[in-house]
Design a protein around this motif. Structure first.
Motif, PDB file in Angstrom:
ATOM      1  N   THR A 184       7.755  21.454   6.145  1.00 12.27           N
ATOM      2  CA  THR A 184       8.243  20.082   5.931  1.00 12.27           C
ATOM      3  C   THR A 184       7.259  19.186   5.191  1.00 12.27           C
ATOM      4  O   THR A 184       7.584  18.022   4.910  1.00 12.27           O
ATOM      5  CB  THR A 184       8.575  19.423   7.284  1.00 12.27           C
ATOM      6  N   HIS A 185       6.059  19.682   4.877  1.00 10.43           N
ATOM      7  CA  HIS A 185       5.035  18.845   4.264  1.00 10.43           C
ATOM      8  C   HIS A 185       4.293  19.588   3.163  1.00 10.43           C
ATOM      9  O   HIS A 185       4.082  20.807   3.257  1.00 10.43           O
ATOM     10  CB  HIS A 185       4.005  18.390   5.314  1.00 10.43           C
TER      11      HIS A 185
ATOM     12  N   GLN B  36       2.661  25.168  11.087  1.00  5.05           N
ATOM     13  CA  GLN B  36       3.867  24.551  11.630  1.00  5.05           C
ATOM     14  C   GLN B  36       4.330  23.344  10.816  1.00  5.05           C
ATOM     15  O   GLN B  36       5.505  22.997  10.839  1.00  5.05           O
ATOM     16  CB  GLN B  36       3.636  24.171  13.094  1.00  5.05           C
ATOM     17  N   LEU B  37       3.414  22.704  10.085  1.00  6.46           N
ATOM     18  CA  LEU B  37       3.806  21.588   9.223  1.00  6.46           C
ATOM     19  C   LEU B  37       4.240  22.044   7.833  1.00  6.46           C
ATOM     20  O   LEU B  37       4.895  21.295   7.112  1.00  6.46           O
ATOM     21  CB  LEU B  37       2.647  20.598   9.075  1.00  6.46           C
TER      22      LEU B  37
ATOM     23  N   ALA C 240       0.528  15.891   4.069  1.00  7.48           N
ATOM     24  CA  ALA C 240      -0.307  15.865   5.271  1.00  7.48           C
ATOM     25  C   ALA C 240      -1.665  16.466   4.967  1.00  7.48           C
ATOM     26  O   ALA C 240      -1.756  17.526   4.339  1.00  7.48           O
ATOM     27  CB  ALA C 240       0.363  16.635   6.411  1.00  7.48           C
TER      28      ALA C 240
ATOM     29  N   VAL D  70       4.403  14.044  14.982  1.00  6.24           N
ATOM     30  CA  VAL D  70       4.621  13.707  13.576  1.00  6.24           C
ATOM     31  C   VAL D  70       6.112  13.567  13.275  1.00  6.24           C
ATOM     32  O   VAL D  70       6.527  12.689  12.498  1.00  6.24           O
ATOM     33  CB  VAL D  70       3.977  14.778  12.671  1.00  6.24           C
ATOM     34  N   GLU D  71       6.927  14.417  13.893  1.00  7.43           N
ATOM     35  CA  GLU D  71       8.360  14.438  13.597  1.00  7.43           C
ATOM     36  C   GLU D  71       9.168  13.465  14.463  1.00  7.43           C
ATOM     37  O   GLU D  71      10.388  13.373  14.306  1.00  7.43           O
ATOM     38  CB  GLU D  71       8.893  15.859  13.765  1.00  7.43           C
TER      39      GLU D  71
ATOM     40  N   LEU E  72       0.737  20.251   1.898  1.00  2.54           N
ATOM     41  CA  LEU E  72      -0.462  20.280   2.725  1.00  2.54           C
ATOM     42  C   LEU E  72      -1.740  20.183   1.913  1.00  2.54           C
ATOM     43  O   LEU E  72      -1.883  20.811   0.861  1.00  2.54           O
ATOM     44  CB  LEU E  72      -0.498  21.567   3.550  1.00  2.54           C
TER      45      LEU E  72
ATOM     46  N   VAL F  80       2.902  18.503  15.937  1.00  3.93           N
ATOM     47  CA  VAL F  80       4.039  18.445  15.019  1.00  3.93           C
ATOM     48  C   VAL F  80       5.169  17.614  15.624  1.00  3.93           C
ATOM     49  O   VAL F  80       5.842  16.844  14.919  1.00  3.93           O
ATOM     50  CB  VAL F  80       4.512  19.864  14.661  1.00  3.93           C
TER      51      VAL F  80
END
Length: 226
Positions: free
Chosen positions: A24-25, A20-21, A4, A207-208, A27, A204
């Motif tokens: 899971t990402h 917050q991302l 991301a 995105v999720e 960055l 988020v």
């Protein structure tokens, strides 16, 4: 992990979206070169900086050359305006606000489209309540955000393999908000504004959202119960 890129990530809402991302990402933290951006990259172990001036289009083009696949692009960077009446707003203000809030966003999107198509990715435009309703003294800012809405809608129609989400938050408790309230001549009450963490959570969540669903527009308004 998916990758991301978040623009305007050095502080405020952008930094909260990044935090917050991060679980899971992978960055890419976009922003002007600054100690704050470097500090966030250190805090979010494994994050990289995308330290460019978004209106320097040659610099941006060079920076994206190494990005061959991109799962998420969050357009968060932007500027406010001087809150003058149309009759008092100089042409330089129009150029500046539209350049940062709309033209630079369109160009970064254009340059990253091959990488986004490769990933069948997701573009999130952090818009504003001003992108849905224009008020007195907000003409340049509202015009830039109405334009951003049009950009998102057109992109969604043109790129069927991508998901495109516009987020329309009300006013957010940020440093820029404090400056705007000072210009308006009012006392600052943080409880009357959205918390950056709450808006980041909405980004988020979009995105999720599972791949079978396309979150297109999200509108957030403060409740005053923060």
């Amino acid at each position: 992990m998916p990758t991301a890129l978040i623009t305007g990530a050095s502080r405020g809402l952008g930094a909260q979206i990044a935090r917050q991302l991060a679980p899971t990402h992978d960055l890419l933290l976009g922003g002007r070169p600054s100690p704050e951006l470097d500090h966030l990259a250190t805090e979010l172990d494994g994050a990289s900086t995308f330290a460019v001036e978004l209106t320097d289009y040659d610099e941006v083009a060079a920076a994206v050359e190494t990005i061959s696949e991109l799962d998420v692009l969050v357009h968060n960077a932007g500027v406010g305006s001087s809150l003058e009446h149309v009759s008092d707003t100089p042409v330089e203000e129009w150029h500046h606000v539209l350049e940062v809030n709309l033209v630079a966003v369109a160009e970064l999107t254009r340059l990253l489209l091959p990488a986004l198509r490769q990933a069948e990715g997701h573009v999130v435009f952090v818009n504003s309540g001003a992108g849905r309703s224009a008020k007195p003294r907000w003409a340049p800012y509202a015009a830039s955000k109405f334009g951003l809405r049009a950009l998102a809608d057109s992109l969604r129609a043109e790129e069927p393999t991508l998901r495109v989400t516009s987020v329309y938050p009300g006013r957010i408790d940020t440093d820029m908000q404090r400056e705007l309230v000072a210009i308006e001549g009012r006392d600052y009450d943080a409880s009357q504004f959205l918390r950056p963490e709450s808006v980041a959570a909405a980004v988020v969540h979009a995105v999720e959202t599972p791949a079978d669903a396309h979150p297109q527009d999200i509108v957030l308004r403060p409740t005053g119960r923060g």
